[in-house]
Design a protein around this motif. Structure first.
Motif, PDB file in Angstrom:
ATOM      1  N   PHE A  27     -13.273   2.555  -7.780  1.00 34.44           N
ATOM      2  CA  PHE A  27     -12.671   3.633  -8.579  1.00 34.44           C
ATOM      3  C   PHE A  27     -12.259   4.841  -7.734  1.00 34.44           C
ATOM      4  CE2 PHE A  27     -15.872   1.430 -11.226  1.00 34.44           C
ATOM      5  CZ  PHE A  27     -15.011   0.840 -12.144  1.00 34.44           C
ATOM      6  N   GLY A  28     -12.471   4.779  -6.430  1.00 35.55           N
ATOM      7  CA  GLY A  28     -12.055   5.889  -5.582  1.00 35.55           C
ATOM      8  C   GLY A  28     -10.546   5.978  -5.473  1.00 35.55           C
ATOM      9  N   LEU A  29     -10.019   7.187  -5.370  1.00 34.71           N
ATOM     10  CA  LEU A  29      -8.574   7.410  -5.365  1.00 34.71           C
ATOM     11  C   LEU A  29      -8.017   7.715  -3.984  1.00 34.71           C
ATOM     12  CD1 LEU A  29      -8.282   9.617  -8.597  1.00 34.71           C
ATOM     13  CD2 LEU A  29      -8.181   7.125  -8.377  1.00 34.71           C
ATOM     14  N   SER A  30      -8.854   7.671  -2.955  1.00 30.14           N
ATOM     15  CA  SER A  30      -8.400   7.971  -1.602  1.00 30.14           C
ATOM     16  C   SER A  30      -8.789   6.834  -0.667  1.00 30.14           C
ATOM     17  CB  SER A  30      -9.017   9.290  -1.112  1.00 30.14           C
ATOM     18  OG  SER A  30      -8.651   9.548   0.232  1.00 30.14           O
ATOM     19  N   TRP A  31      -7.800   6.326   0.071  1.00 30.32           N
ATOM     20  CA  TRP A  31      -8.051   5.229   1.017  1.00 30.32           C
ATOM     21  C   TRP A  31      -7.733   5.706   2.427  1.00 30.32           C
ATOM     22  CZ3 TRP A  31     -10.376   0.632   1.133  1.00 30.32           C
ATOM     23  CH2 TRP A  31     -10.110  -0.221   2.187  1.00 30.32           C
ATOM     24  N   SER A  32      -8.756   5.908   3.222  1.00 37.08           N
ATOM     25  CA  SER A  32      -8.598   6.307   4.620  1.00 37.08           C
ATOM     26  C   SER A  32      -9.773   5.733   5.406  1.00 37.08           C
ATOM     27  CB  SER A  32      -8.551   7.830   4.757  1.00 37.08           C
ATOM     28  OG  SER A  32      -8.413   8.206   6.118  1.00 37.08           O
ATOM     29  N   PRO A  33      -9.714   4.465   5.790  1.00 40.87           N
ATOM     30  CA  PRO A  33     -10.872   3.786   6.389  1.00 40.87           C
ATOM     31  C   PRO A  33     -11.032   4.027   7.881  1.00 40.87           C
ATOM     32  CG  PRO A  33      -9.082   2.242   6.163  1.00 40.87           C
ATOM     33  CD  PRO A  33      -8.572   3.549   5.623  1.00 40.87           C
ATOM     34  N   GLN A  34     -10.391   5.036   8.432  1.00 41.77           N
ATOM     35  CA  GLN A  34     -10.456   5.272   9.873  1.00 41.77           C
ATOM     36  C   GLN A  34     -11.776   5.916  10.248  1.00 41.77           C
ATOM     37  OE1 GLN A  34      -8.153   3.971  11.745  1.00 41.77           O
ATOM     38  NE2 GLN A  34      -7.034   3.316   9.914  1.00 41.77           N
ATOM     39  N   ALA A  38       8.865   5.138  -3.870  1.00 38.46           N
ATOM     40  CA  ALA A  38       7.945   5.691  -2.878  1.00 38.46           C
ATOM     41  C   ALA A  38       7.373   4.573  -2.013  1.00 38.46           C
ATOM     42  CB  ALA A  38       6.822   6.465  -3.559  1.00 38.46           C
ATOM     43  N   ALA A  39       6.838   4.975  -0.861  1.00 44.43           N
ATOM     44  CA  ALA A  39       6.193   4.009   0.042  1.00 44.43           C
ATOM     45  C   ALA A  39       4.777   3.733  -0.432  1.00 44.43           C
ATOM     46  CB  ALA A  39       6.173   4.557   1.466  1.00 44.43           C
ATOM     47  N   VAL A  40       4.420   2.462  -0.497  1.00 43.29           N
ATOM     48  CA  VAL A  40       3.073   2.046  -0.904  1.00 43.29           C
ATOM     49  C   VAL A  40       2.618   0.936   0.035  1.00 43.29           C
ATOM     50  CG1 VAL A  40       3.407   2.654  -3.334  1.00 43.29           C
ATOM     51  CG2 VAL A  40       3.976   0.350  -2.541  1.00 43.29           C
ATOM     52  N   THR A  41       1.388   0.514  -0.134  1.00 42.97           N
ATOM     53  CA  THR A  41       0.868  -0.623   0.619  1.00 42.97           C
ATOM     54  C   THR A  41       0.076  -1.516  -0.314  1.00 42.97           C
ATOM     55  OG1 THR A  41      -0.330  -1.250   2.631  1.00 42.97           O
ATOM     56  CG2 THR A  41      -1.313   0.472   1.276  1.00 42.97           C
ATOM     57  N   THR A  42      -0.307  -2.679   0.171  1.00 43.39           N
ATOM     58  CA  THR A  42      -0.996  -3.659  -0.661  1.00 43.39           C
ATOM     59  C   THR A  42      -2.332  -4.045  -0.037  1.00 43.39           C
ATOM     60  OG1 THR A  42       0.079  -5.523   0.439  1.00 43.39           O
ATOM     61  CG2 THR A  42       1.196  -4.595  -1.485  1.00 43.39           C
ATOM     62  N   VAL A  43      -3.096  -4.802  -0.793  1.00 45.06           N
ATOM     63  CA  VAL A  43      -4.420  -5.227  -0.335  1.00 45.06           C
ATOM     64  C   VAL A  43      -4.315  -6.105   0.906  1.00 45.06           C
ATOM     65  CG1 VAL A  43      -6.441  -6.571  -0.949  1.00 45.06           C
ATOM     66  CG2 VAL A  43      -5.454  -5.009  -2.618  1.00 45.06           C
ATOM     67  N   GLY A  69     -11.765   4.399  -1.219  1.00 41.31           N
ATOM     68  CA  GLY A  69     -11.316   4.210  -2.591  1.00 41.31           C
ATOM     69  C   GLY A  69     -10.116   3.285  -2.623  1.00 41.31           C
ATOM     70  N   ALA A  70     -10.252   2.104  -3.214  1.00 40.88           N
ATOM     71  CA  ALA A  70      -9.225   1.065  -3.128  1.00 40.88           C
ATOM     72  C   ALA A  70      -8.225   1.101  -4.264  1.00 40.88           C
ATOM     73  CB  ALA A  70      -9.900  -0.311  -3.089  1.00 40.88           C
ATOM     74  N   VAL A  71      -8.319   2.063  -5.165  1.00 47.49           N
ATOM     75  CA  VAL A  71      -7.377   2.115  -6.286  1.00 47.49           C
ATOM     76  C   VAL A  71      -5.931   2.201  -5.808  1.00 47.49           C
ATOM     77  CG1 VAL A  71      -6.639   3.488  -8.268  1.00 47.49           C
ATOM     78  CG2 VAL A  71      -9.060   3.009  -7.921  1.00 47.49           C
ATOM     79  N   PRO A  72      -5.581   3.021  -4.783  1.00 45.78           N
ATOM     80  CA  PRO A  72      -4.186   3.022  -4.320  1.00 45.78           C
ATOM     81  C   PRO A  72      -3.698   1.658  -3.851  1.00 45.78           C
ATOM     82  CG  PRO A  72      -5.357   4.925  -3.455  1.00 45.78           C
ATOM     83  CD  PRO A  72      -6.390   4.045  -4.101  1.00 45.78           C
ATOM     84  N   VAL A 129       4.749  -5.101   4.937  1.00 46.41           N
ATOM     85  CA  VAL A 129       4.594  -4.346   6.180  1.00 46.41           C
ATOM     86  C   VAL A 129       5.940  -3.800   6.644  1.00 46.41           C
ATOM     87  CG1 VAL A 129       4.025  -4.551   8.626  1.00 46.41           C
ATOM     88  CG2 VAL A 129       2.539  -5.565   6.911  1.00 46.41           C
ATOM     89  N   MET A 130       6.981  -4.612   6.561  1.00 44.65           N
ATOM     90  CA  MET A 130       8.267  -4.227   7.120  1.00 44.65           C
ATOM     91  C   MET A 130       9.112  -3.396   6.168  1.00 44.65           C
ATOM     92  SD  MET A 130       9.190  -7.856   8.993  1.00 44.65           S
ATOM     93  CE  MET A 130      10.536  -7.175   9.948  1.00 44.65           C
ATOM     94  N   ALA A 131       8.879  -3.524   4.852  1.00 45.37           N
ATOM     95  CA  ALA A 131       9.752  -2.835   3.900  1.00 45.37           C
ATOM     96  C   ALA A 131       9.063  -1.759   3.095  1.00 45.37           C
ATOM     97  CB  ALA A 131      10.372  -3.858   2.934  1.00 45.37           C
ATOM     98  N   ALA A 132       7.744  -1.841   2.907  1.00 49.46           N
ATOM     99  CA  ALA A 132       7.047  -0.857   2.069  1.00 49.46           C
ATOM    100  C   ALA A 132       6.124   0.045   2.863  1.00 49.46           C
ATOM    101  CB  ALA A 132       6.252  -1.569   0.970  1.00 49.46           C
ATOM    102  N   GLY A 133       5.793  -0.299   4.093  1.00 49.68           N
ATOM    103  CA  GLY A 133       4.990   0.574   4.931  1.00 49.68           C
ATOM    104  C   GLY A 133       3.502   0.354   4.783  1.00 49.68           C
ATOM    105  N   LEU A 134       2.727   1.275   5.367  1.00 51.67           N
ATOM    106  CA  LEU A 134       1.274   1.195   5.386  1.00 51.67           C
ATOM    107  C   LEU A 134       0.614   2.350   4.647  1.00 51.67           C
ATOM    108  CD1 LEU A 134       0.794   0.242   9.159  1.00 51.67           C
ATOM    109  CD2 LEU A 134       0.820  -1.309   7.200  1.00 51.67           C
ATOM    110  N   ALA A 135       1.403   3.217   4.046  1.00 53.39           N
ATOM    111  CA  ALA A 135       0.847   4.405   3.401  1.00 53.39           C
ATOM    112  C   ALA A 135       0.188   4.027   2.082  1.00 53.39           C
ATOM    113  CB  ALA A 135       1.937   5.439   3.158  1.00 53.39           C
TER     114      ALA A 135
END
Length: 466
Positions: A211-218, A409-414, A233-236, A394-400
C-alpha cells in the motif's frame, strides 16, 4: 569425444538395436507378422529401449554428479598449506571457492586470478586427468551397458513376448516422469519465491510494500551513506503495469476479435489462407524490435500529435508502450479466437439460419456465446503476455515509478523493476534485491487470479453448449 557425440553414438546404437530387433521378430515366424503377439515394430522398440534408456540414464547421472566428485577428489589432493592464508589462518569458504575456480580455469586454459602457486598447477593437471579419464570410462561403460542390455533384450524376443505391453508401460512411466518434473519445477518456483519474499518481508513490512505510494529501492551498501533506507511502496508499479496492460488490451482485443470473426465467418478461403499466417507473423517478431519501433516511431509520433493539439506528452509514455504492446499481442487474441469460432459446430449456425436469423444475428447470439470460453482464454493469455512484457516498457515507457493514471506520462511496470533490481553490485540479501522476489510473487498471484477467472467463465458457459 564430447557429450553430444556420445549421445549421438547411443542413439545410433539404439537405432541399430531397433532394426535388429524388428528383423529377429519377423525371422522367428518366417515373415508372418500375424503369428506374433505384437507388431514387429514393437519388438524393435523393445530392444531399442533396453539399449538406449539405461545408457542415457547413466550419462545423465554422470553429468549431474561428476563435478561434485571431481571437486572433492581435487580438494583432498591439495596440501594442508593450500587451506591457510599468508598469516596462517584458515581460508574462508569464499577463498576456497576462488581457489577451486582458479584450478578449473587453469585446467581449461582460461584466464585465472594470477596466483602463481605450484600446487594450483598440480591440482589443475590432476583435475584435467580426472575429468578426461572419468569421461572416457563413463563413455565406455555407457556404450557397453547399452550393447549388453540390447543383446539381453534381443535374446528374449519370442513370438509370444508381449513387446507392445512392455513398450507402452515404458512410455507410460516416461510420461509420468515428465509430469513429475513439471510439477516439481512448479513447486520449486513457488517455494523459491515464497522463501525469498519472506526474507524481504522481515525487512520491509507487508503493508508498506502493498500500500506504499513511493518506490525508491536504492539502498546504500553501508548504513552511514546517504539513502541507506529506500522506499518500497509498490503501488506505482502496480498502477503502471495495469495502465500499460489496459492500453494494450484496448488495442488488441477489438482488432484481434473482429479480425478473427471476419476471417472465420466472412473471408473467402483464399484470403483466410493468406491473412491468418500474415497476422501471426506479429507473434514472431522479437520484442526488442517492437521496443525500437515504439521508441523511434510511435513515441515521437504521439508526442508530436500532442504538441499539435496542446497536450503535454512525455517522450516516454505509457500510451506509446501500450499501443505497441497491443499490436504485439493481437495474434494471441486473433489466432485463438479464430480457432475456437471455427470449432463451433456448423449445426448451430444452420439451426439459427433455419429459424430466420441473419448472419450477423447468428454470430452475435449463437456463435459468439458458444465460443466465449475460448475467446476469454485467448484474451487472458494476451493479458498475461502484456503484464509480463519488459523490453517494450524499458525502451518506450521508461523507468520512472510515477503514480499516475495519465497515459501521456512516463511510468514503469513490475517486470521492468525486477530486471532493474537484479542488475548491479548490490548484495543479494539486501532489501533492494529481495524486493524482486516479492514483486515476482505478486505477479504469480495475479496470473493465478486470471486463471481462476478463466476457469470460472469456461465452466459457466460450457454447461450451456456442451
Amino acid at each position: 569425444m564430447n557429450t553430444l557425440i556420445l549421445v549421438l553414438v547411443i542413439l545410433a546404437l539404439a537405432t541399430l538395436a531397433y532394426v535388429v530387433g524388428t528383423r529377429r521378430s519377423t525371422g522367428l515366424v518366417d515373415n508372418k507378422p500375424k503369428d506374433l503377439h505384437s507388431l514387429p515394430g514393437y519388438y524393435g522398440l523393445y530392444v531399442a529401449m533396453w539399449c538406449g534408456v539405461p545408457a542415457l540414464a547413466l550419462l545423465a547421472l554422470w553429468t549431474a554428479f561428476e563435478p561434485t566428485i571431481v571437486k572433492q577428489l581435487v580438494l583432498a589432493s591439495l596440501p594442508p598449506q593450500a587451506f591457510l592464508d599468508s598469516a596462517g589462518a584458515p581460508l574462508s569458504d569464499q577463498r576456497i571457492s576462488l581457489m577451486m575456480t582458479d584450478i578449473a580455469n587453469t585446467a581449461s586454459g582460461n584466464i585465472t586470478s594470477g596466483s602463481n602457486v605450484a600446487y594450483i598447477d598440480e591440482a589443475a593437471a590432476y583435475q584435467k586427468s580426472l575429468v578426461d579419464t572419468g569421461y572416457w570410462l563413463m563413455a565406455l561403460v555407457a556404450v557397453a551397458l547399452g550393447a549388453g542390455l540390447a543383446s539381453f533384450a534381443y535374446l528374449r524376443i519370442t513370438p509370444s513376448l508381449r513387446a507392445r505391453n512392455s513398450v507402452e508401460t515404458g512410455v507410460k512411466y516416461f510420461m509420468i516422469a515428465c509430469s513429475t518434473v513439471a510439477i516439481l519445477t512448479t513447486i520449486g518456483i513457488i517455494m523459491s519465491l515464497l522463501f525469498e519474499s519472506f526474507r524481504f518481508f522481515t525487512k520491509v513490512p507487508l503493508t508498506d510494500f502493498l500500500f506504499g505510494l513511493s518506490w525508491s529501492p536504492q539502498t546504500a551498501m553501508r548504513a552511514d551513506q546517504v539513502g541507506s533506507s529506500g522506499s518500497f511502496g509498490a503501488v506505482p508499479l502496480f498502477v503502471g503495469t495495469g495502465l500499460i496492460a489496459a492500453i494494450a488490451l484496448a488495442v488488441a482485443v477489438p482488432i484481434g476479435l473482429l479480425s478473427a470473426i471476419y476471417m472465420s465467418e466472412y473471408a473467402a478461403p483464399k484470403f483466410r489462407a493468406f491473412a491468418k499466417p500474415a497476422l501471426e507473423i506479429l507473434a514472431g517478431i522479437p520484442t526488442v524490435v517492437y521496443g525500437f519501433f515504439a521508441a523511434l516511431t510511435v513515441a515521437p509520433a504521439i508526442r508530436g500529435f500532442g504538441d499539435v493539439i496542446g497536450l503535454d506528452v512525455s517522450s516516454e509514455s505509457a500510451l506509446a508502450a501500450g499501443v505497441v504492446m497491443g499490436i504485439m499481442i493481437i495474434p494471441f487474441v486473433s489466432s485463438l479466437s479464430d480457432d475456437v469460432i471455427t470449432a463451433v459446430p456448423q449445426a448451430m449456425r444452420e439451426g439459427s439460419y433455419g429459424l430466420g436469423a441473419t448472419k450477423s444475428e447468428t454470430i452475435r447470439k449463437v456463435v459468439f456465446p458458444a465460443a466465449l470460453p475460448g475467446i476469454v482464454g485467448g484474451i487472458l493469455l494476451a493479458a498475461s503476455r502484456a503484464i509480463g512484457e519488459t523490453m517494450i516498457v524499458v525502451m518506450a515507457a521508461g523507468l520512472a515509478a510515477n503514480l499516475t493514471a495519465n497515459p501521456f506520462a512516463a511510468v514503469t511496470t513490475v517486470t521492468v523493476q525486477i530486471v532493474t533490481l537484479l542488475v548491479g553490485d548490490q548484495e543479494f540479501d539486501s532489501p533492494k534485491t529481495l524486493a524482486a522476489f516479492a514483486l515476482g510473487l505478486v505477479l504469480f498471484f495475479i496470473t493465478l487470479l486470471l486463471n481462476v477467472v478463466a476457469l470460472h467463465v469456461v465452466r459457466k458457459y460450457r454447461e450451456q453448449y456442451d
